[in-house]
Scaffold this motif. Structure first.
Motif, PDB file in Angstrom:
ATOM      1  N   GLU A 216       0.868  -1.188   0.000  1.00  0.00           N
ATOM      2  CA  GLU A 216       0.000   0.000   0.000  1.00  0.00           C
ATOM      3  C   GLU A 216       0.893   1.223   0.000  1.00  0.00           C
ATOM      4  N   VAL A 217       0.679   2.103  -0.939  1.00  0.00           N
ATOM      5  CA  VAL A 217       1.525   3.296  -1.018  1.00  0.00           C
ATOM      6  C   VAL A 217       0.642   4.525  -1.094  1.00  0.00           C
ATOM      7  N   ASP A 218       1.168   5.643  -0.583  1.00  0.00           N
ATOM      8  CA  ASP A 218       0.412   6.894  -0.640  1.00  0.00           C
ATOM      9  C   ASP A 218       1.389   8.050  -0.785  1.00  0.00           C
ATOM     10  N   MET A 219       0.904   9.261  -0.566  1.00  0.00           N
ATOM     11  CA  MET A 219       1.741  10.442  -0.788  1.00  0.00           C
ATOM     12  C   MET A 219       2.729  10.700   0.342  1.00  0.00           C
ATOM     13  N   GLU A 220       2.745   9.820   1.347  1.00  0.00           N
ATOM     14  CA  GLU A 220       3.761   9.940   2.400  1.00  0.00           C
ATOM     15  C   GLU A 220       4.750   8.785   2.319  1.00  0.00           C
ATOM     16  N   THR A 221       4.717   8.104   1.170  1.00  0.00           N
ATOM     17  CA  THR A 221       5.576   6.933   0.986  1.00  0.00           C
ATOM     18  C   THR A 221       6.570   7.194  -0.130  1.00  0.00           C
ATOM     19  N   VAL A 222       7.770   6.667   0.027  1.00  0.00           N
ATOM     20  CA  VAL A 222       8.728   6.639  -1.064  1.00  0.00           C
ATOM     21  C   VAL A 222       9.110   5.161  -1.257  1.00  0.00           C
ATOM     22  N   VAL A 223       9.248   4.762  -2.522  1.00  0.00           N
ATOM     23  CA  VAL A 223       9.499   3.347  -2.825  1.00  0.00           C
ATOM     24  C   VAL A 223      10.874   3.222  -3.469  1.00  0.00           C
ATOM     25  N   ILE A 224      11.656   2.278  -2.968  1.00  0.00           N
ATOM     26  CA  ILE A 224      12.980   2.023  -3.553  1.00  0.00           C
ATOM     27  C   ILE A 224      12.961   0.632  -4.190  1.00  0.00           C
ATOM     28  N   VAL A 225      13.315   0.566  -5.455  1.00  0.00           N
ATOM     29  CA  VAL A 225      13.357  -0.711  -6.178  1.00  0.00           C
ATOM     30  C   VAL A 225      14.824  -0.982  -6.498  1.00  0.00           C
ATOM     31  N   GLY A 226      15.298  -2.179  -6.176  1.00  0.00           N
ATOM     32  CA  GLY A 226      16.706  -2.498  -6.399  1.00  0.00           C
ATOM     33  C   GLY A 226      17.030  -2.742  -7.865  1.00  0.00           C
ATOM     34  N   SER A 227      18.333  -2.914  -8.111  1.00  0.00           N
ATOM     35  CA  SER A 227      18.818  -3.296  -9.445  1.00  0.00           C
ATOM     36  C   SER A 227      19.353  -4.735  -9.327  1.00  0.00           C
ATOM     37  N   SER A 228      20.055  -5.200 -10.381  1.00  0.00           N
ATOM     38  CA  SER A 228      20.620  -6.556 -10.300  1.00  0.00           C
ATOM     39  C   SER A 228      21.751  -6.622  -9.269  1.00  0.00           C
ATOM     40  N   ARG A 229      22.228  -5.471  -8.811  1.00  0.00           N
ATOM     41  CA  ARG A 229      23.286  -5.446  -7.785  1.00  0.00           C
ATOM     42  C   ARG A 229      22.721  -5.418  -6.363  1.00  0.00           C
ATOM     43  N   THR A 230      21.397  -5.345  -6.218  1.00  0.00           N
ATOM     44  CA  THR A 230      20.820  -5.173  -4.879  1.00  0.00           C
ATOM     45  C   THR A 230      20.475  -6.543  -4.284  1.00  0.00           C
ATOM     46  N   VAL A 231      20.975  -6.760  -3.075  1.00  0.00           N
ATOM     47  CA  VAL A 231      20.718  -8.039  -2.396  1.00  0.00           C
ATOM     48  C   VAL A 231      20.154  -7.754  -1.002  1.00  0.00           C
ATOM     49  N   ARG A 232      19.505  -8.780  -0.458  1.00  0.00           N
ATOM     50  CA  ARG A 232      19.034  -8.680   0.930  1.00  0.00           C
ATOM     51  C   ARG A 232      20.036  -9.337   1.840  1.00  0.00           C
ATOM     52  N   ARG A 233      20.389  -8.673   2.909  1.00  0.00           N
ATOM     53  CA  ARG A 233      21.248  -9.248   3.958  1.00  0.00           C
ATOM     54  C   ARG A 233      20.431  -9.150   5.235  1.00  0.00           C
ATOM     55  N   GLY A 234      19.667 -10.215   5.552  1.00  0.00           N
ATOM     56  CA  GLY A 234      18.732 -10.143   6.680  1.00  0.00           C
ATOM     57  C   GLY A 234      17.690  -9.095   6.379  1.00  0.00           C
ATOM     58  N   GLU A 235      17.581  -8.112   7.267  1.00  0.00           N
ATOM     59  CA  GLU A 235      16.596  -7.042   7.076  1.00  0.00           C
ATOM     60  C   GLU A 235      17.166  -5.867   6.284  1.00  0.00           C
ATOM     61  N   LEU A 237      18.934  -4.010   2.877  1.00  0.00           N
ATOM     62  CA  LEU A 237      19.126  -4.065   1.428  1.00  0.00           C
ATOM     63  C   LEU A 237      20.460  -3.397   1.126  1.00  0.00           C
ATOM     64  N   VAL A 238      21.245  -4.044   0.280  1.00  0.00           N
ATOM     65  CA  VAL A 238      22.549  -3.491  -0.076  1.00  0.00           C
ATOM     66  C   VAL A 238      22.727  -3.589  -1.581  1.00  0.00           C
ATOM     67  N   SER A 239      23.144  -2.499  -2.212  1.00  0.00           N
ATOM     68  CA  SER A 239      23.545  -2.565  -3.619  1.00  0.00           C
ATOM     69  C   SER A 239      25.054  -2.704  -3.636  1.00  0.00           C
ATOM     70  N   LEU A 240      25.513  -3.827  -4.169  1.00  0.00           N
ATOM     71  CA  LEU A 240      26.937  -4.168  -4.047  1.00  0.00           C
ATOM     72  C   LEU A 240      27.777  -3.253  -4.932  1.00  0.00           C
ATOM     73  N   ARG A 241      28.849  -2.726  -4.363  1.00  0.00           N
ATOM     74  CA  ARG A 241      29.666  -1.744  -5.085  1.00  0.00           C
ATOM     75  C   ARG A 241      30.765  -2.392  -5.892  1.00  0.00           C
ATOM     76  N   ASP A 242      31.247  -3.535  -5.455  1.00  0.00           N
ATOM     77  CA  ASP A 242      32.491  -3.997  -6.048  1.00  0.00           C
ATOM     78  C   ASP A 242      32.483  -5.459  -6.455  1.00  0.00           C
ATOM     79  N   GLU A 243      31.309  -6.067  -6.518  1.00  0.00           N
ATOM     80  CA  GLU A 243      31.278  -7.475  -6.939  1.00  0.00           C
ATOM     81  C   GLU A 243      29.923  -7.764  -7.537  1.00  0.00           C
ATOM     82  N   ALA A 244      29.857  -8.772  -8.351  1.00  0.00           N
ATOM     83  CA  ALA A 244      28.565  -9.172  -8.902  1.00  0.00           C
ATOM     84  C   ALA A 244      27.818  -9.928  -7.813  1.00  0.00           C
ATOM     85  N   PRO A 245      26.500  -9.777  -7.719  1.00  0.00           N
ATOM     86  CA  PRO A 245      25.756 -10.517  -6.694  1.00  0.00           C
ATOM     87  C   PRO A 245      25.821 -12.015  -6.949  1.00  0.00           C
ATOM     88  N   PRO A 246      25.736 -12.818  -5.860  1.00  0.00           N
ATOM     89  CA  PRO A 246      25.831 -14.278  -6.036  1.00  0.00           C
ATOM     90  C   PRO A 246      24.659 -14.798  -6.855  1.00  0.00           C
TER      91      PRO A 246
END
Ligand SMILES: C[S@@+](CC[C@H](N)C(=O)[O-])C[C@H]1O[C@@H](n2cnc3c(N)ncnc32)[C@H](O)[C@@H]1O
Length: 246
Positions: A216-235, A237-246
């Motif tokens: 559910e999104v509204d005008m007080e929400t901002v949404v971040i969508v990852g790229s192919s470099r974005t991985v979840r580490r527990g809770e 989100l990290v976009s990897l700077r120096d390696e390809a994601p596994p």
């Protein structure tokens, strides 16, 4: 004597996210102009100047009034949420001041923490490498122009920050964004929806592209969508700077 027009970014909401330079401007302003709820965020002891509140949607009037008051010799602070240069008041203020010609006041723009980086800080480092921002509001931008940018950015392999995702009356751009992302990006790509970052009632929801239509999104929400470099580490989100994601 000419005054000065300071366009100040209040950051996402909490006073401890207010930049020191903005606090100095607020403290020294004779006259504060802003959307009523932004003015309410700033206690009178931090900003003792006269207040002129405006309702939502009166941006052009606010900017004109602030430029006029500064041209008359006052020291004016025009308030913007987040950063004033990002979907904020700075562009209008510069235009209105320039429109006064010789009478135009000096203008200074003071940056603030924008919603993209405020939200990113709450979920980790999803904007650590290339990213793009897009506002889904079609109030000021014609829909065909917005739709073309939306499609191009959903297809590009960069993290994407969506401002103004949807209002009660305006859901179509959000529905298009979700459909386009689900067409272009792998379904497990991480997504975060951050509502009221650094304000009372803050909430953070994590999802992925495949399930983001349930957010559910509204005008007080901002949404971040990852790229192919974005991985979840527990809770986080990290976009990897120096390696390809596994
Ligand atoms: C008109 S734009 C203003 C952006 C502002 N100038 C900035 O730099 O953050 C308003 C949009 O910013 C986002 N936004 C602003 N503050 C926010 C916050 N504290 N939490 C989540 N989203 C926020 C929402 O997407 C909202 O619809």
């Amino acid at each position: 004597m000419k005054g000065r027009l300071a366009v100040v970014g209040l950051g996402p909401g909490a006073l401890d996210q207010l930049p020191a330079a903005v606090a100095t401007e607020l403290a020294g302003a004779d006259h504060l102009v802003g959307y009523r709820s932004y003015l309410d965020q700033v206690p009178a002891e931090l900003a003792p100047g006269r207040r002129e509140p405006y309702e939502l949607g009166e941006e052009r009037r606010r900017a004109r009034r602030a430029a006029e008051a500064a041209a008359e010799g006052q020291r004016v602070a025009l308030l913007s949420s987040g950063d004033p240069g990002i979907y904020g008041m700075a562009a209008l203020a510069i235009e209105e001041a320039a429109g006064l010609g010789e009478r135009g006041p000096e203008v200074a723009v003071f940056p603030g923490v924008t919603a993209a980086t405020a939200a990113a800080s709450l979920v980790g480092a999803p904007l650590a490498v290339d990213f793009a921002c897009l506002s889904l509001s079609d109030l000021l931008v014609p829909w065909p122009e917005l739709a073309a940018r939306l499609e191009a950015l959903c297809a590009a392999d960069v993290a994407l920050v969506l401002y103004n995702p949807a209002s009660r009356a305006r859901r179509r751009p959000w529905e298009w964004a979700v459909a386009s992302l689900q067409r272009h990006r792998p379904q497990p790509t991480p997504v975060a929806a951050v509502r009221r970052a650094y304000r009372a009632g803050q909430s953070v929801r994590l999802a992925d592209v495949g399930s983001m239509d349930e957010l559910e999104v509204d005008m007080e929400t901002v949404v971040i969508v990852g790229s192919s470099r974005t991985v979840r580490r527990g809770e986080w989100l990290v976009s990897l700077r120096d390696e390809a994601p596994p």
